[in-house]
Design an enzyme around this catalytic site. Structure first.
Site, mmCIF file in Angstrom:
data_model
loop_
_atom_site.group_PDB
_atom_site.id
_atom_site.type_symbol
_atom_site.label_atom_id
_atom_site.label_comp_id
_atom_site.label_asym_id
_atom_site.label_seq_id
_atom_site.Cartn_x
_atom_site.Cartn_y
_atom_site.Cartn_z
ATOM 1 N N GLU A 162 0.841 -1.193 0.000
ATOM 2 C CA GLU A 162 0.000 0.000 0.000
ATOM 3 C C GLU A 162 0.874 1.240 0.000
ATOM 4 O OE1 GLU A 162 -4.019 -1.254 2.425
ATOM 5 O OE2 GLU A 162 -2.925 0.527 3.030
ATOM 6 N N ASP A 184 -3.567 3.866 -1.466
ATOM 7 C CA ASP A 184 -4.487 4.010 -0.345
ATOM 8 C C ASP A 184 -5.017 5.435 -0.240
ATOM 9 O OD1 ASP A 184 -5.879 3.137 1.879
ATOM 10 O OD2 ASP A 184 -4.231 3.521 3.254
ATOM 11 N N GLU A 220 -13.242 2.366 1.122
ATOM 12 C CA GLU A 220 -13.018 2.301 2.560
ATOM 13 C C GLU A 220 -13.991 3.215 3.307
ATOM 14 O OE1 GLU A 220 -8.365 1.706 3.180
ATOM 15 O OE2 GLU A 220 -8.837 3.635 2.249
#
Length: 130
Positions: free
Chosen positions: A4, A34, A89
């Site tokens: 990430e 991310d 997310e």
């Protein structure tokens, strides 16, 4: 193995980071960006980056804002057109799940499904469901 990275880490020395990420991918690493969209997000940078997965933050859906929904929808469609897997997310509500379920091949992640748990708790849960 997944690696990430954040946009901030790339901006500092873009050319060098692109070379490093390219080598990592050549050696079998999966590269994820991310928190895309949570801060400064450069579409120009995105087109140059050798990525496999883009993880988007749900800040676009704060306050149930229609423009935010349009931006998120466009970004997900763009990422899919670039053959990137999309992970969203911060999913916390039924309305977010309902909105995001219209997109094929999106992975949803967040407190709506589960808070972070320790590995022994996960193993217990898996054993119970055998």
């Amino acid at each position: 193995i997944k690696l990430e990275i954040t946009e901030t880490a790339i901006v500092m020395d873009f050319k060098r980071q692109m070379e490093l990420i390219g080598k990592l991918r050549q050696n079998g690493f999966i590269v994820e960006m991310d928190d895309f969209g949570s801060g400064y997000s450069s579409l120009n940078m995105l087109k140059e980056m050798p990525l496999d997965i883009i993880k988007m933050d749900l800040k676009f859906l704060e306050n149930d804002h229609e423009k935010g929904r349009l931006i998120l929808k466009s970004l997900i469609e763009m990422a899919h057109n670039m053959d990137l897997l999309v992970v969203v997310e911060g999913v916390e509500t039924v309305s977010q799940v309902e909105f995001l379920s219209q997109f094929k091949d999106c992975v949803l992640q967040g407190y709506y499904f589960s808070r972070p748990i320790m590995s022994d708790e996960l193993h217990s849960m898996l054993d119970e469901n055998k």
